[in-house]
Design an enzyme around this catalytic site. Sequence first.
Site, PDB file in Angstrom:
ATOM      1  N   ASP A 261       4.035  -3.850  -5.762  1.00 21.44           N
ATOM      2  CA  ASP A 261       4.606  -5.127  -5.331  1.00 21.44           C
ATOM      3  C   ASP A 261       6.130  -5.035  -5.269  1.00 21.44           C
ATOM      4  O   ASP A 261       6.760  -5.528  -4.321  1.00 21.44           O
ATOM      5  CB  ASP A 261       4.230  -6.254  -6.312  1.00 21.44           C
TER       6      ASP A 261
ATOM      7  N   GLU B 257       0.832  -1.215   0.000  1.00 18.69           N
ATOM      8  CA  GLU B 257       0.000   0.000   0.000  1.00 18.69           C
ATOM      9  C   GLU B 257       0.862   1.259   0.000  1.00 18.69           C
ATOM     10  O   GLU B 257       0.559   2.240  -0.675  1.00 18.69           O
ATOM     11  CB  GLU B 257      -0.945   0.020   1.210  1.00 18.69           C
TER      12      GLU B 257
HETATM   13 ZN   LIG Z   1      -2.378  -2.401  -4.779  1.00 17.92          ZN
END
Ligand SMILES: [Zn+2]
Length: 434
Positions: A377, A286
């Site tokens: 990621d 996030e």
């Molecule tokens: Zn995401």
Amino acid sequence: MNEPFSPALVTSLVFALVLLANLAVKFWLASRQIRAVARHRAAVPAEFVDTIALSSHQRAADYTVAKLRFGLLELGVAAAVLLGWTLLGGLEWLNGALLDWLGPRPLLQPLALLVSFAVINGLIDLPASVYQTFVIEERFGFNKMSWSLWLGDLLKSTLLSLAIGVPLAAGVLWLMQATGDAWWLWTWAVWMVFSLLMLVIYPTVIAPLFNRFQPLQDESLSERVGQLMARCGFKAKGLFVMDGSRRSAHANAYFTGFGAAKRVVFFDTLLSQLTPAEVEAVLAHELGHFKHRHIVKRIAGLFAFSLAGLALLGWLSGQPWFYAGLGVTPNLPATLGGAVPNHALALLLFLLVVPLFSFFLSPLMAQLSRKHEFEADAYAASQANAQDLSNALVKLYKDNASTLTPDPLYVRFYYSHPPASERIARMGAQVLPT
Ligand SMILES: [Zn+2]
């Protein structure tokens, strides 16, 4: 009929063709996805075979197919409703009825038109929402809502929409009438200020009306998360746990607001499923969105698209064929003394028709979103542990009954997140038994 191809007729034909194209493409994509999921139902994909039980895999397949089948029905209903409002004369009738009832009042009648349109559409959508929650989600064990909670939510959100929507709509209608030819520019400015305001108000004022937000109590997890945020140079005004389990067993974490209203929210369902290391990895993902300025980019994109849309609406609203081609007679100055402008009609027709065209842009939007997910990621892998994020993803896929075997073309149109196997492979992580 001196003019066999009047601009209005051409508009009707283009509208009908684009609607048909939408239906055809959406039905085709959904049936591809249904077939892809059904084809792989018998066996867990090789890479997940040590991690996900066959029963979980089949539950995910059945859940995915049940939602898609219902989606096909909804698609048909939505097309019928759209035709009902436009070519079959629904909006024409509603506008006429309100003119008869209220008279040609320049602000009141258009406002009543917007509000009654919204209320009627809301009522039409209710049965589908009930079926989704109390039949599909219920059957797969996700629904945690009682009827009383559901009704309470409905009442609250209706009152809230009216309290916010009616003054906003009145303000926009007034601007449209008062600011001359440049009304679309003014409307855009007001709408954008409103959107930014909502980013602050939603997490701090509105969301707490529906859920309880408590500061994260778990000390070791707080410390872990605090260290991650310090490492990433990130200041949030708070870490909160939301009682998502009151409504649904689906788990999530999000990051909301901006400036002083910035906060990290964990669903309690997420915290109960993941280890602290996995929670840290999810949060790092996030934070990756934040670090790469994805939220700011998304807002800038919204600003640009809204400006282009409103400029187009500004032009369309002055073209008689735009109304006539979509089954509506514009309010004629001659019959009503010019007292009732057509802004509300133009706005509604525009809102009804634009999604048919913007649907064909969805592969572009979805691709951009998936690119952002890969970036987040990669950031998570650099700041936390890629293997932890991979483990968390597998758990979330399993618990949310998301399919691991989507159709590649369906993914291109609809997936805001890349399929789990691609994300895990891209991070250089593995699917480990958990
Ligand atoms: Zn995401």
